[in-house]
Write a protein that holds these residues in place. Sequence first.
Motif, PDB file in Angstrom:
ATOM      1  N   ALA A 189     -63.455 -47.496  40.317  1.00 50.79           N
ATOM      2  CA  ALA A 189     -63.700 -47.487  38.873  1.00 50.79           C
ATOM      3  C   ALA A 189     -64.327 -48.778  38.367  1.00 50.79           C
ATOM      4  O   ALA A 189     -64.520 -48.938  37.168  1.00 50.79           O
ATOM      5  CB  ALA A 189     -62.391 -47.223  38.129  1.00 50.79           C
ATOM      6  N   SER A 260     -67.719 -42.749  31.919  1.00 51.86           N
ATOM      7  CA  SER A 260     -66.700 -42.124  32.773  1.00 51.86           C
ATOM      8  C   SER A 260     -66.443 -40.738  32.216  1.00 51.86           C
ATOM      9  O   SER A 260     -66.293 -40.593  31.002  1.00 51.86           O
ATOM     10  CB  SER A 260     -65.376 -42.904  32.705  1.00 51.86           C
ATOM     11  OG  SER A 260     -65.438 -44.027  33.538  1.00 51.86           O
ATOM     12  N   ASP A 303     -67.590 -50.873  33.410  1.00 55.76           N
ATOM     13  CA  ASP A 303     -67.065 -49.837  34.305  1.00 55.76           C
ATOM     14  C   ASP A 303     -65.537 -49.756  34.185  1.00 55.76           C
ATOM     15  O   ASP A 303     -64.963 -48.684  33.956  1.00 55.76           O
ATOM     16  CB  ASP A 303     -67.481 -50.177  35.749  1.00 55.76           C
ATOM     17  CG  ASP A 303     -67.369 -48.989  36.688  1.00 55.76           C
ATOM     18  OD1 ASP A 303     -66.866 -47.935  36.254  1.00 55.76           O
ATOM     19  OD2 ASP A 303     -67.783 -49.124  37.861  1.00 55.76           O
ATOM     20  N   ALA A 304     -64.890 -50.913  34.294  1.00 58.36           N
ATOM     21  CA  ALA A 304     -63.427 -50.937  34.177  1.00 58.36           C
ATOM     22  C   ALA A 304     -63.009 -50.416  32.804  1.00 58.36           C
ATOM     23  O   ALA A 304     -62.069 -49.623  32.685  1.00 58.36           O
ATOM     24  CB  ALA A 304     -62.914 -52.366  34.380  1.00 58.36           C
ATOM     25  N   SER A 306     -64.650 -48.352  30.716  1.00 59.88           N
ATOM     26  CA  SER A 306     -64.864 -46.918  30.464  1.00 59.88           C
ATOM     27  C   SER A 306     -63.732 -46.105  31.097  1.00 59.88           C
ATOM     28  O   SER A 306     -63.260 -45.125  30.527  1.00 59.88           O
ATOM     29  CB  SER A 306     -66.240 -46.459  30.959  1.00 59.88           C
ATOM     30  OG  SER A 306     -66.343 -46.556  32.356  1.00 59.88           O
ATOM     31  N   THR A 307     -63.259 -46.545  32.260  1.00 60.08           N
ATOM     32  CA  THR A 307     -62.141 -45.845  32.900  1.00 60.08           C
ATOM     33  C   THR A 307     -60.852 -46.067  32.097  1.00 60.08           C
ATOM     34  O   THR A 307     -60.097 -45.123  31.844  1.00 60.08           O
ATOM     35  CB  THR A 307     -61.963 -46.358  34.347  1.00 60.08           C
ATOM     36  OG1 THR A 307     -63.205 -46.193  35.022  1.00 60.08           O
ATOM     37  CG2 THR A 307     -60.883 -45.589  35.084  1.00 60.08           C
TER      38      THR A 307
HETATM   39 MG    MG Z   1     -65.200 -47.057  35.625  1.00 54.04          MG
END
Ligand code: MG
Length: 360
Positions: A189, A260, A303-304, A306-307
């Motif tokens: 993720a 995500s 990225d982190a 959106s998860t």
């Molecule tokens: Mg992510």
Amino acid sequence: MTSPSTPRKPLPRLLVSALLIGLLLWVALRHPGESPNDPQLLQRESLMMGTLVSITVFLDGQTPRAKAEAVVTGLEQLLRQFERRWSAWGDGELGQINRTLATGKPASIPNPLKFLFAEAARASLLSEGRFDVRVGALVRLWGFDDASHYLQKPPPPAAIAQLRKAVANAKTLNADRYQANGIQLDFGAIAKGYAADLAMALLKKESLHNAIVNLGGNLRVSGRRGDRDWNIGIRHPRPDQGVRILASLKTHSDEAVLTSGDYERYFEFEGHRYHHILDPGTGEPAQGLQSVTVVCPEGAWADAASTALFVAGPQHWRDTAARMGIDQVMVVDAQGRVTVTRALAPRLQFAEGIQPVVVP
Ligand code: MG
Ligand code: ADP
């Protein structure tokens, strides 16, 4: 490592081909209006990191095409190295750490992995545990470690509960030496966003300042496409309802655009969709949203985030975003309603019929 008790059935070859064609089409649609035949565009696609990776460079005349081609080839090799290094289950550095953890011994975190570990630890802290790379064994139990084989039905509740407890009781992640029982680490993720950051840094070092690096919808963009802005299409999470691109974003800044969603890796059982973003609190796929798009300067953080926001769900994504320092967000909830923050709304062009709610 607990393995799923449900037997996995390989997907028929025809279905795999159909999925691949779908993936290619989907990526093509992510750049609406961009013709691959433009002589000033260099575009390269390959399958890596379990997804379709596409690198697009606008050739501004300063760098000869042959030189740019060579840079992109080198970049693809670098991404393959990252893929090996960061794979939770392979023979690279992270796979080795997971094998050490499984023996109960402490694992030293090698230098090339320290930044990812530190960012993952920071994201866990700020998201109040919604983002948590320690879910690796749970991801495997749910069968989402292998895109070619999905489960036919959810794993047994007792097995989920056991691994969820192991995550809850494991030591907080750090970037030096880590030891924990019954868990495995999975950077799925955050790694693609980080890879996009590193890839863009390399392109810039080689004076290729106008580019898009797209790792399966995890995208880092820089500069412009000649005399116009880049145009990024953000996929509708339910394209079967007629609209393929939910919104498009014009950009000439150096930034990351990450989405995500519950549509990339999932299986259905008794009318319910079970997807690959797990809520560490329940050990099950997070409920309430279909997709979350985050725009911010760094790919790893986007990225982190959106998860984390996906796990936070309709009630908590806004406070999670605030804690993580993210102000440009778009979410689609389980009913298909689109909400977008005031900072992102004016930058987006929505598909016909989409009426987003704008929030502070
Ligand atoms: Mg992510
Ligand atoms: P994608 O990789 O499809 O763009 P994400 O960035 O949301 O989507 O990452 C999902 C992947 O991250 C899963 O396949 C799994 O490997 C891992 N994962 C699942 N749930 C979590 C979580 N709560 N925190 C951190 N990693 C997770």
